[in-house]
Design a protein around this motif. Structure first.
Motif, PDB file in Angstrom:
ATOM      1  N   ASN A 142       0.832  -1.213   0.000  1.00 21.13           N
ATOM      2  CA  ASN A 142       0.000   0.000   0.000  1.00 21.13           C
ATOM      3  C   ASN A 142       0.862   1.256   0.000  1.00 21.13           C
ATOM      4  O   ASN A 142       0.560   2.225  -0.700  1.00 21.13           O
ATOM      5  N   THR A 143       1.943   1.237   0.757  1.00 23.11           N
ATOM      6  CA  THR A 143       2.861   2.383   0.784  1.00 23.11           C
ATOM      7  C   THR A 143       3.506   2.576  -0.584  1.00 23.11           C
ATOM      8  O   THR A 143       3.588   3.702  -1.092  1.00 23.11           O
ATOM      9  N   ALA A 144       3.955   1.483  -1.197  1.00 26.21           N
ATOM     10  CA  ALA A 144       4.602   1.566  -2.512  1.00 26.21           C
ATOM     11  C   ALA A 144       3.631   2.065  -3.572  1.00 26.21           C
ATOM     12  O   ALA A 144       3.977   2.946  -4.371  1.00 26.21           O
ATOM     13  N   ILE A 145       2.420   1.543  -3.577  1.00 25.49           N
ATOM     14  CA  ILE A 145       1.431   1.954  -4.576  1.00 25.49           C
ATOM     15  C   ILE A 145       1.065   3.426  -4.383  1.00 25.49           C
ATOM     16  O   ILE A 145       0.961   4.178  -5.352  1.00 25.49           O
ATOM     17  N   GLU A 193       0.308  -2.504 -14.329  1.00 28.71           N
ATOM     18  CA  GLU A 193      -0.418  -1.626 -13.406  1.00 28.71           C
ATOM     19  C   GLU A 193       0.040  -1.939 -11.978  1.00 28.71           C
ATOM     20  O   GLU A 193       0.523  -3.040 -11.693  1.00 28.71           O
ATOM     21  N   ASN A 194      -0.165  -0.987 -11.070  1.00 24.87           N
ATOM     22  CA  ASN A 194       0.324  -1.139  -9.699  1.00 24.87           C
ATOM     23  C   ASN A 194      -0.157  -2.418  -9.018  1.00 24.87           C
ATOM     24  O   ASN A 194       0.640  -3.152  -8.443  1.00 24.87           O
ATOM     25  N   ILE A 236       0.483  -8.337  -7.400  1.00 22.47           N
ATOM     26  CA  ILE A 236       0.045  -9.723  -7.559  1.00 22.47           C
ATOM     27  C   ILE A 236       1.171 -10.602  -8.094  1.00 22.47           C
ATOM     28  O   ILE A 236       1.439 -11.678  -7.562  1.00 22.47           O
ATOM     29  N   ILE A 237       1.878 -10.127  -9.118  1.00 21.27           N
ATOM     30  CA  ILE A 237       2.946 -10.951  -9.702  1.00 21.27           C
ATOM     31  C   ILE A 237       4.116 -11.070  -8.724  1.00 21.27           C
ATOM     32  O   ILE A 237       4.734 -12.135  -8.617  1.00 21.27           O
ATOM     33  N   LEU A 238       4.408 -10.002  -7.986  1.00 22.77           N
ATOM     34  CA  LEU A 238       5.480 -10.066  -6.994  1.00 22.77           C
ATOM     35  C   LEU A 238       5.153 -11.116  -5.931  1.00 22.77           C
ATOM     36  O   LEU A 238       6.001 -11.940  -5.578  1.00 22.77           O
ATOM     37  N   LEU A 239       3.932 -11.103  -5.436  1.00 24.78           N
ATOM     38  CA  LEU A 239       3.532 -12.073  -4.417  1.00 24.78           C
ATOM     39  C   LEU A 239       3.537 -13.489  -4.981  1.00 24.78           C
ATOM     40  O   LEU A 239       3.945 -14.439  -4.310  1.00 24.78           O
ATOM     41  N   TRP A 240       3.101 -13.645  -6.229  1.00 24.99           N
ATOM     42  CA  TRP A 240       3.106 -14.957  -6.875  1.00 24.99           C
ATOM     43  C   TRP A 240       4.540 -15.461  -7.045  1.00 24.99           C
ATOM     44  O   TRP A 240       4.834 -16.633  -6.787  1.00 24.99           O
ATOM     45  N   LEU A 241       5.438 -14.564  -7.454  1.00 29.70           N
ATOM     46  CA  LEU A 241       6.846 -14.940  -7.594  1.00 29.70           C
ATOM     47  C   LEU A 241       7.471 -15.291  -6.242  1.00 29.70           C
ATOM     48  O   LEU A 241       8.428 -16.060  -6.179  1.00 29.70           O
ATOM     49  N   GLU A 242       6.926 -14.720  -5.176  1.00 29.07           N
ATOM     50  CA  GLU A 242       7.368 -15.043  -3.816  1.00 29.07           C
ATOM     51  C   GLU A 242       6.728 -16.347  -3.329  1.00 29.07           C
ATOM     52  O   GLU A 242       6.889 -16.713  -2.180  1.00 29.07           O
ATOM     53  N   GLU A 243       5.967 -17.000  -4.229  1.00 34.64           N
ATOM     54  CA  GLU A 243       5.314 -18.282  -3.955  1.00 34.64           C
ATOM     55  C   GLU A 243       4.273 -18.195  -2.842  1.00 34.64           C
ATOM     56  O   GLU A 243       4.082 -19.135  -2.070  1.00 34.64           O
TER      57      GLU A 243
END
Length: 167
Positions: free
Chosen positions: A70-73, A116-117, A122-129
């Motif tokens: 949320n801070t990053a977005i 998009e933000n 979502i992709i970052l969390l998915w890549l983090e498994e």
């Protein structure tokens, strides 16, 4: 006083244990080293401000991701600019020493920056498994929405990678 010292030490331990996650989020939402460092500090500040309000309703890592993303977005929205350059430190961020792998990692990060933000999150969390349930909890999307968006995000990511190859 002991309670404050204990909370401060718990917070320091939390940051130390999760600094890699915070750096990845800052890198994913920043275009250069200075912006990344500023965002890292802003995320830590927001985590500290929110630390006393953590109620334990979710895992601590879920809470940390939610606050950090949320801070990053919010930071990106304030800057309102498109990120098209990437400064990667392979030793620090990805432990990549092979130049071919570094180039592939750089292209992947450029492709992620063009999303998009919320899609980046979502992709970052998915890549983090992370499991769909946890991604749902962090992003505030339903589990089915996460599933649908993830399919779309991976397709967009593939398109972005093709564009980058042709540039």
């Amino acid at each position: 006083m002991d309670s404050i010292k204990r909370n401060k030490q718990e917070f320091i331990d939390l940051i130390e244990k999760n600094k890699g996650i915070i750096h990845k989020i800052a890198l994913t939402y920043s275009s250069n080293k200075a912006d990344k460092e500023d965002l890292y500090q802003e995320i830590c500040l927001q985590l500290w401000r929110s630390f006393g309000n953590y109620r334990g309703d979710s895992k601590l890592s879920t809470w940390l991701y939610r606050v950090a993303l949320n801070t990053a977005i919010s930071s990106v929205r304030k800057r309102k600019r498109f990120i098209d350059t990437v400064e990667l430190d392979p030793e620090r961020h990805f432990q990549v020493k092979d130049s071919d792998k570094l180039e592939a990692t750089s292209k992947l990060m450029k492709a992620i920056y063009r999303l998009e933000n919320i899609d980046r999150a979502i992709i970052l969390l998915w890549l983090e498994e992370k499991k769909y349930e946890e991604i749902s909890e962090i992003t505030g999307l339903s589990k089915s929405a996460v599933s649908v968006r993830l399919v779309r995000v991976r397709k967009k990511l593939e398109e972005n990678l093709k564009r980058i190859e042709n540039e």
